[in-house]
Enzyme design. Structure first.
Site, short mmCIF file in Angstrom:
data_model
loop_
_atom_site.label_atom_id
_atom_site.label_comp_id
_atom_site.label_asym_id
_atom_site.label_seq_id
_atom_site.Cartn_x
_atom_site.Cartn_y
_atom_site.Cartn_z
N ASP A 28 0.80 -1.24 0.08
CA ASP A 28 -0.02 0.11 -0.11
C ASP A 28 0.90 1.17 0.01
OD1 ASP A 28 -1.91 2.17 0.80
OD2 ASP A 28 -3.22 0.37 1.45
N ILE A 29 0.54 2.25 -0.71
CA ILE A 29 1.30 3.55 -0.86
C ILE A 29 1.04 4.43 0.35
CG2 ILE A 29 1.61 3.46 -3.49
CD1 ILE A 29 -0.34 5.74 -3.59
N ASN A 83 -13.52 -3.24 2.82
CA ASN A 83 -14.22 -2.41 2.88
C ASN A 83 -14.99 -2.44 1.47
OD1 ASN A 83 -13.48 -1.36 5.15
ND2 ASN A 83 -11.89 -0.20 4.14
N GLN A 90 -14.87 2.26 1.47
CA GLN A 90 -13.99 1.85 0.35
C GLN A 90 -13.58 3.29 -0.35
OE1 GLN A 90 -16.26 -0.57 -2.50
NE2 GLN A 90 -14.58 -1.16 -3.54
N HIS A 96 -10.77 -5.00 -2.84
CA HIS A 96 -9.18 -5.39 -2.32
C HIS A 96 -9.38 -5.48 -0.97
CE1 HIS A 96 -10.02 -1.02 -1.91
NE2 HIS A 96 -9.20 -0.92 -1.10
N PHE A 97 -8.38 -6.54 -0.40
CA PHE A 97 -8.29 -6.86 0.89
C PHE A 97 -6.94 -6.21 1.64
CE2 PHE A 97 -11.66 -9.84 -0.26
CZ PHE A 97 -12.29 -9.91 1.02
N HIS A 98 -7.18 -5.32 2.69
CA HIS A 98 -5.79 -4.92 3.18
C HIS A 98 -5.35 -6.01 4.30
CE1 HIS A 98 -6.65 -0.56 2.54
NE2 HIS A 98 -8.01 -1.12 2.29
#
Length: 131
Positions: A28-29, A83, A90, A96-98
């Site tokens: 993740d940036i 989310n 979201q 997407h999953f974190h």
């Protein structure tokens, strides 16, 4: 085209930590901790409920692989978070999953739940057609 689709198509650079035919995992940036990773299906779907079953299964397998890859960072735990829709937090409309590694020396929790709300569980059960 969404930003995650651009990453899949290699139009935008990303620190990819895992990739297969169907899924992609990259750092993740805007990380919430060291190793914060996003796991996505390569095909575009906005929310989890839109995923075909096979895509959901492939995504889950990749999440497990990435959790094992992130063990090399020696986290003390981790969160897996998804989310769906802006009301749920979201920000990018691509499912997407974190995966957020957690460390004992963090100053505050990444995930904070709101206070419980007063809900009639009997009424919710009726709406869900369960007893």
């Amino acid at each position: 085209m969404c930003i995650f689709c651009k990453i899949v198509n290699k139009e935008i650079p990303a620190k990819i930590i895992y990739e297969d035919e169907n899924t992609l995992a990259f750092l993740d940036i805007n990380p919430r901790s060291k190793g914060h990773t996003l796991v996505i299906p390569k095909e575009h779907y906005e929310t989890f409920d839109e995923l075909p079953e096979e895509t959901a299964v492939n995504l889950t397998k990749t999440i497990k692989k990435v959790v094992n890859i992130l063990k090399s960072l020696n986290p003390d735990g981790y969160n897996i978070l998804n989310n769906n829709k802006p009301i749920a937090g979201q920000e990018v409309p691509h499912v997407h999953f974190h995966i957020i590694p957690r460390y004992n020396d963090e100053k505050e929790a990444v995930i904070k739940f709101s206070e419980p709300v007063n809900v009639d569980l009997d009424e919710v059960s009726k709406e869900l057609n369960i007893e």
